[in-house]
Design an enzyme around this catalytic site. Structure first.
Site, PDB file in Angstrom:
ATOM      1  N   GLY A   1     -25.629  31.745  19.294  1.00 39.54           N
ATOM      2  CA  GLY A   1     -26.807  31.165  19.933  1.00 39.54           C
ATOM      3  C   GLY A   1     -26.682  31.188  21.444  1.00 39.54           C
ATOM      4  O   GLY A   1     -25.935  32.007  21.995  1.00 39.54           O
TER       5      GLY A   1
ATOM      6  N   ARG B   1     -20.723  37.331  33.439  1.00 41.67           N
ATOM      7  CA  ARG B   1     -21.115  36.131  32.672  1.00 41.67           C
ATOM      8  C   ARG B   1     -20.316  36.067  31.363  1.00 41.67           C
ATOM      9  O   ARG B   1     -20.201  37.041  30.636  1.00 41.67           O
ATOM     10  CB  ARG B   1     -22.610  36.177  32.367  1.00 41.67           C
ATOM     11  N   VAL B   2     -19.760  34.906  31.066  1.00 44.37           N
ATOM     12  CA  VAL B   2     -19.062  34.698  29.797  1.00 44.37           C
ATOM     13  C   VAL B   2     -19.743  33.533  29.096  1.00 44.37           C
ATOM     14  O   VAL B   2     -19.988  32.491  29.709  1.00 44.37           O
ATOM     15  CB  VAL B   2     -17.568  34.388  30.026  1.00 44.37           C
TER      16      VAL B   2
ATOM     17  N   THR C   1     -24.939  38.112  17.717  1.00 48.81           N
ATOM     18  CA  THR C   1     -23.490  37.925  17.762  1.00 48.81           C
ATOM     19  C   THR C   1     -22.967  37.841  16.332  1.00 48.81           C
ATOM     20  O   THR C   1     -23.713  37.464  15.430  1.00 48.81           O
ATOM     21  CB  THR C   1     -23.214  36.607  18.531  1.00 48.81           C
TER      22      THR C   1
HETATM   23  N1  ASP Z   1     -23.432  32.998  21.842  1.00 51.29           N
HETATM   24  C1  ASP Z   1     -23.566  34.297  22.426  1.00 51.29           C
HETATM   25  C2  ASP Z   1     -23.460  34.185  23.917  1.00 51.29           C
HETATM   26  O1  ASP Z   1     -24.024  33.268  24.476  1.00 51.29           O
HETATM   27  C3  ASP Z   1     -24.850  34.986  22.092  1.00 51.29           C
HETATM   28  C4  ASP Z   1     -25.261  34.969  20.638  1.00 51.29           C
HETATM   29  O2  ASP Z   1     -24.728  34.210  19.830  1.00 51.29           O
HETATM   30  O3  ASP Z   1     -26.149  35.759  20.264  1.00 51.29           O
HETATM   31  O4  ASP Z   1     -22.846  35.032  24.520  1.00 51.29           O
END
Ligand code: ASP
Length: 294
Positions: free
Chosen positions: A216, A192-193, A164
């Site tokens: 994360g 999914r969010v 991300t």
């Molecule tokens: N935080 C993001 C999510 O859960 C994923 C990520 O940070 O890689 O959608």
């Protein structure tokens, strides 16, 4: 007044010796440099974080815009949030399909929609109503590196996290802004969010304290409202760095979750922390050379 920007390319199980990680670091450095150029010309923190995130959204090894992970149906659904620390205004979108720069659409939501947060079909309809540029799903699905391994090696409930993107900045007028953009976790259930578009979780910006972007495992990050927590720690007198470290400790102790954070405070001090294997980041303060690392 000082200027500062820090960006990240996601906290996760990076292998720091491989080509993919180098590409991510280069994209972070390029994004920080582009944001800094805007800030040095007197541009706004909002413009700087949007431009920086656009560069990261274009990077095929990062999970945002082009390079987003597919969900369990092979589709790409993206989430993004941008926030203006001047008046706490915000724009967010979730489960948006077929756009290359979700953060720019989130900004248009903030300014033009009369709402804060649009999702799914409504976000689609808004994008079309303002003639926002659309793309094909194939343009977004360019992640070939390590994807099969990532998806097949983890059960769905421990969905892969990692790339991300986000940016936070302080401009010459003393304004803070934050932006986070993601394709979400690999192989996620349709609809999914995660934390990324949720105000206070995926990002937060308040001129009184700090601007923060998180990355994360969203299912854990949102439960501790992690970005707002960093701002609150800064409000109690912690440095941006200590505030990020403290929030990661809370994440770990309260949820067992993994993640990473970047922050810039109202004085232009930058900070970051993560409890994953790595998190590529880059920052630029005043006219000093961009520093990148993990
Ligand atoms: N935080 C993001 C999510 O859960 C994923 C990520 O940070 O890689 O959608």
């Amino acid at each position: 007044m000082s200027i500062a920007i820090i960006v990240h390319g996601g906290a996760g199980a990076w292998t720091t010796s491989d080509e993919r990680f180098r590409t991510a670091l280069e994209a972070c450095a390029e994004a920080a440099e582009a944001g800094r150029a805007i800030l040095l010309k007197g541009g706004s923190a909002l413009d700087a974080v949007e431009a920086a995130v656009n560069i990261l959204e274009d990077c095929p090894v990062l999970d945002a815009g082009r390079g987003s992970y597919p969900n369990a149906e092979g589709n790409v659904e993206m989430d993004a949030l941008i926030m203006d620390g001047r008046d706490l205004s915000m724009g967010a979108i979730a489960a948006i399909q077929r756009v290359r720069h979700p953060i720019s659409l989130a900004r248009r939501v903030m300014v033009e929609s009369g709402h804060n947060f649009l999702v799914g079909l409504g976000a689609d309809a808004f994008a079309d109503s303002i003639d926002f540029p659309r793309c094909s799903v194939e343009e977004l699905l360019v992640k070939d590196l390590h994807l099969d391994e990532v998806i097949s090696s983890r059960p769905a409930e421990q969905a892969a996290i990692g790339d991300t993107v986000g940016a936070v900045a302080l401009d010459m007028s003393g304004n803070l802004a934050a932006a986070t953009s993601t394709g979400g976790t690999a192989n996620k259930r349709a609809g999914r969010v995660g934390d990324s578009p949720l105000v206070g979780s995926g990002a937060y910006a308040d001129n009184w304290t700090a601007a923060v972007s998180a990355t994360g495992y969203g299912e854990a990050l949102m439960r501790v409202v992690i970005s707002k927590r960093v701002c609150d720690f800064v409000g109690t007198g912690l440095s941006a760095r200590s505030a990020c470290e403290s929030a990661i400790r809370v994440l770990e102790e309260r949820t067992g979750g993994e993640g990473g954070l970047i922050a810039v405070d109202a004085r232009g001090q930058v900070g970051w922390a993560y409890n994953t294997r790595a998190m590529p980041y880059a920052y630029a303060v005043e006219e000093s050379p961009v520093i990148s690392g993990s």
